[in-house]
Design an enzyme around this catalytic site. Structure first.
Site, mmCIF file in Angstrom:
data_model
loop_
_atom_site.group_PDB
_atom_site.id
_atom_site.type_symbol
_atom_site.label_atom_id
_atom_site.label_comp_id
_atom_site.label_asym_id
_atom_site.label_seq_id
_atom_site.Cartn_x
_atom_site.Cartn_y
_atom_site.Cartn_z
ATOM 1 N N GLU A 110 2.080 -0.125 3.513
ATOM 2 C CA GLU A 110 1.476 0.635 2.646
ATOM 3 C C GLU A 110 1.252 -0.038 1.127
ATOM 4 O O GLU A 110 2.380 -0.310 0.602
ATOM 5 C CB GLU A 110 2.314 1.932 2.323
ATOM 6 N N SER A 123 -5.387 4.672 4.085
ATOM 7 C CA SER A 123 -4.409 4.473 4.869
ATOM 8 C C SER A 123 -4.913 4.404 6.162
ATOM 9 O O SER A 123 -4.733 3.513 7.307
ATOM 10 C CB SER A 123 -3.002 5.111 4.715
ATOM 11 N N HIS A 135 4.485 3.669 -2.563
ATOM 12 C CA HIS A 135 3.823 4.933 -2.662
ATOM 13 C C HIS A 135 4.102 5.528 -3.949
ATOM 14 O O HIS A 135 5.237 5.766 -4.177
ATOM 15 C CB HIS A 135 3.676 5.524 -1.574
ATOM 16 N N ASP A 192 -2.394 -2.097 4.217
ATOM 17 C CA ASP A 192 -3.547 -1.040 4.406
ATOM 18 C C ASP A 192 -4.535 -1.188 3.399
ATOM 19 O O ASP A 192 -5.862 -1.210 3.899
ATOM 20 C CB ASP A 192 -3.041 0.206 4.524
ATOM 21 N N HIS A 193 -4.434 -1.401 2.167
ATOM 22 C CA HIS A 193 -5.083 -1.363 1.178
ATOM 23 C C HIS A 193 -4.525 -1.873 -0.264
ATOM 24 O O HIS A 193 -3.494 -2.102 -0.339
ATOM 25 C CB HIS A 193 -5.969 -0.199 0.958
#
Length: 641
Positions: A278, A324, A439, A493-494
């Protein structure tokens, strides 16, 4: 009555809304009866469970449909009980409800041709038909029983509605009356908003079609969970998936190789473990920034940096989306997301060739791990569509003492759970873990406060914590018998919060690390060619010697000579196709910019100085988009050419 003068009105309105639930339940039963040969449900109990989960989707549809009816019914006024007012409510209720309700009946028959609930795309298809009346007449003639059922149920619905009468009473416009009416009005509207979203909990998004796959044992059952009006509502503004015709098909075929077949390595069956981390952007990883020449650069990933010394890493890699769920579809299925997510489009519920399906055909056991509450981010639904054998989430972890209070189980203990679960698997296995701790709100467990550098931006200490979780995982995994026969992949994911100006440049946003590690160190080195998430799937199949044809827009990063290195994505309202010496940006029709590959900040548009390489790049971009849209819309995400 004097104390709560409008309580009778609220009760009647609630009964009228509950009637809609009753008839949606009947429609769900009829939908299954008409299509039971296409949808496998093993028992009455399973059907009841599916219907129970369908209530959330019915709620969204019913509240959307009846929003105006509810507002008008409970509006703070003194004329609501008058006969004329109630007559207006009657027509408003049935014009909206029966129009939406009828869509379910269309799918009693249409489903057997499309194998999915009708969506906005279905309406778009109908727009192109010039003989709409003839089609309607033919449908009525051949499926008269569907029309009979609709009108019979509509008649019954109207009869039941008329039994919910409100007695008119004169009401004086007192302050108390308007105060209580206004309070009730605001409360009811708040409840409706929560119902439309799907829940009242903290959520990143309202429920969508993908969420229906969370509750099923096979993909077809998701269509029983859903209702057709919901599918239309949720895809009304999401269907940017339309076929385009930029180039002749022969030209597209000459520029693309969407069906791959590699015979570079002997067939083997190593375990495959994929970490999708993440927000673990390239910016935070020191091993991937040695050539960026950022003067005050700091790395927050000491373990990944050390692992990179024994791995094959790609330092010029890109995410093929920005959320995600985009990362999951790109990495595991090789399907990028452009203007809108493939997984939120009308088309994810189809046969999809992926890392899961190809490896399962080779005898692999497959599993997906995500420490958040099951179904979060849409992962469980898409995992079911791809056909993973097992899903492990917060429910399976079953220890809320390690819950971070917001997203899921802290990475360090969940990674240990991952290791222990893999050790119990029969080999060969393929497992995917999607981390959660890096996150917002950017916290680490209390016992680790101060252990990791706070860094320059809020996420940095969380990256350090996830890096530590990886270190702990590998330390324990080394002790297991399966470890030496495993290929490990690490990818983000990014991107996320940016500290350095270099990564604020448009073409450096959502850059990700890609790392392949084998304990034997078979694959080691640093590669700065263009790379992307959709390349991981074909690369792994090449590594294990998978020699059958398979569908992939990506390329093997270790040996593909047919396709030049490239990366494709959509950002800033344009497609970005990167290859060779240039980056091409394109709107929905044509190229609008060309930039030198080192001009990541888009400072100098070279479109006025086009050359042959730029022209070829635009053609490749058009070919990619055309083939992508065609295969997605026509449901050809397999080896079908």
């Amino acid at each position: 009555m004097k104390k709560f003068p409008r309580i009778a009105e609220y009760k009647v309105m609630a009964i009228r809304i509950l009637l809609a639930y009753l008839f949606y339940f009947i429609a769900r039963i009829l939908f299954y009866v008409y299509n039971q040969s296409l949808i496998e449900i093993n028992s009455v109990f399973d059907f009841i469970k599916i219907c129970y989960h369908g209530v959330a989707f019915d709620t969204t549809t019913i509240l959307y449909t009846n929003a105006l009816f509810i507002i008008v019914s409970v509006f703070p006024a003194v004329i609501n009980t008058k006969k004329a007012y109630q007559k207006v409510l009657f027509y408003l209720y049935f014009v909206t409800n029966l129009l939406m309700y009828s869509a379910n009946f269309v799918d009693f028959i249409y489903y057997r041709f499309t194998f999915s609930r009708s969506t906005r795309a279905s309406l778009d298809t109908l727009e192109n038909e010039s003989n709409k009346m003839a089609l309607l007449f033919n449908f009525m003639l051949n499926y008269w029983h569907v029309f009979f059922l609709f009108f019979a149920l509509a008649y019954l619905w109207i009869l039941l509605y008329k039994r919910t009468k409100i007695q008119h009473h004169d009401q004086k416009p007192t302050l108390k009356y308007f105060a209580t009416s206004t309070a009730a009005f605001l409360l009811i509207i708040t409840l409706c908003v929560g119902g439309i979203r799907g829940d009242f909990k903290k959520s990143t998004r309202p429920i969508n079609m993908l969420d229906a796959s969370r509750y099923v044992q096979n993909a077809g059952q998701a269509d029983v969970v859903l209702n057709t009006p919901f599918a239309i509502i949720r895809t009304w503004n999401a269907n940017t998936f339309k076929k385009v015709n930029f180039l002749p098909k022969a030209t597209v075929d000459s520029l693309l190789v969407p069906i791959k077949q590699y015979k570079n390595n002997p067939p083997t069956k190593p375990n495959i473990v994929v970490f999708i981390l993440e927000s673990f952007a390239r910016e935070y990883n020191g091993a991937f920034n040695k050539d960026t020449k950022i003067s005050d650069y700091e790395s927050y990933t000491p373990f990944v940096d050390s692992l990179a010394q024994h791995s094959l890493i790609y330092t010029n890699a890109y995410a093929n989306g920005w959320k995600s769920i985009h990362g999951m579809s790109s990495v595991i299925a090789g399907i990028p997301s452009f203007k809108d997510a493939f997984t939120s489009s009308p088309y994810p519920k189809q046969k999809i060739e992926s890392l899961v399906s190809t490896l399962e055909n080779q005898g692999y056991n497959t599993s997906f791990f995500h420490g958040a509450p099951n179904g979060s981010m849409g992962f469980l639904g898409f995992a079911n569509i791809l056909g993973y054998d097992h899903y492990y989430g917060k429910n399976e972890y079953n220890n809320d003492a390690d819950f971070d209070g917001v997203w899921g189980i802290w990475d360090e203990p969940f990674f240990q759970f991952f290791n222990k679960t893999l050790t119990q698997k029969k080999e060969p296995f393929m497992a995917t873990l999607f981390s959660v701790s890096s996150h917002q709100p950017y916290k680490v467990p209390e016992k680790f406060e101060g252990k990791f550098p706070k860094g320059k931006v809020n996420i940095n200490q969380c990256i350090g914590y996830t890096d530590y979780a990886l270190k702990r995982f590998f330390a324990e995994a080394k002790k297991q018998s399966w470890y030496k026969n495993t290929i490990f992949v690490l990818v983000a994911d990014h991107g996320n919060t940016i500290a350095y100006d270099e990564y604020k440049k448009e073409f450096n946003k959502h850059t990700v690390p890609i790392l392949f590690f084998t304990p034997s160190e078979k694959y080691v080195g640093v590669n700065d060619d263009w790379a992307q998430q959709i390349d991981i799937y074909p690369t792994l199949l090449d590594m294990i010697g998978y020699q059958k044809p398979f569908r992939s827009w990506g390329r093997s990063l270790i040996s593909d000579k047919q396709v030049a290195p490239f990366a494709v994505r959509h950002s800033a309202n344009v497609y970005q196709f990167m290859s060779g010496n240039y980056i091409c940006t394109m709107d929905d029709k044509k190229a609008v910019g060309f930039y030198d590959k080192n001009d990541k900040g888009m400072k100098k548009n070279l479109i006025g100085k086009r050359n042959a390489e730029m022209d070829a790049l635009e053609l490749k971009c058009k070919a990619f988009i055309q083939d992508y849209m065609e295969r997605v819309v026509d449901k050809r995400l397999t080896t079908v050419k």
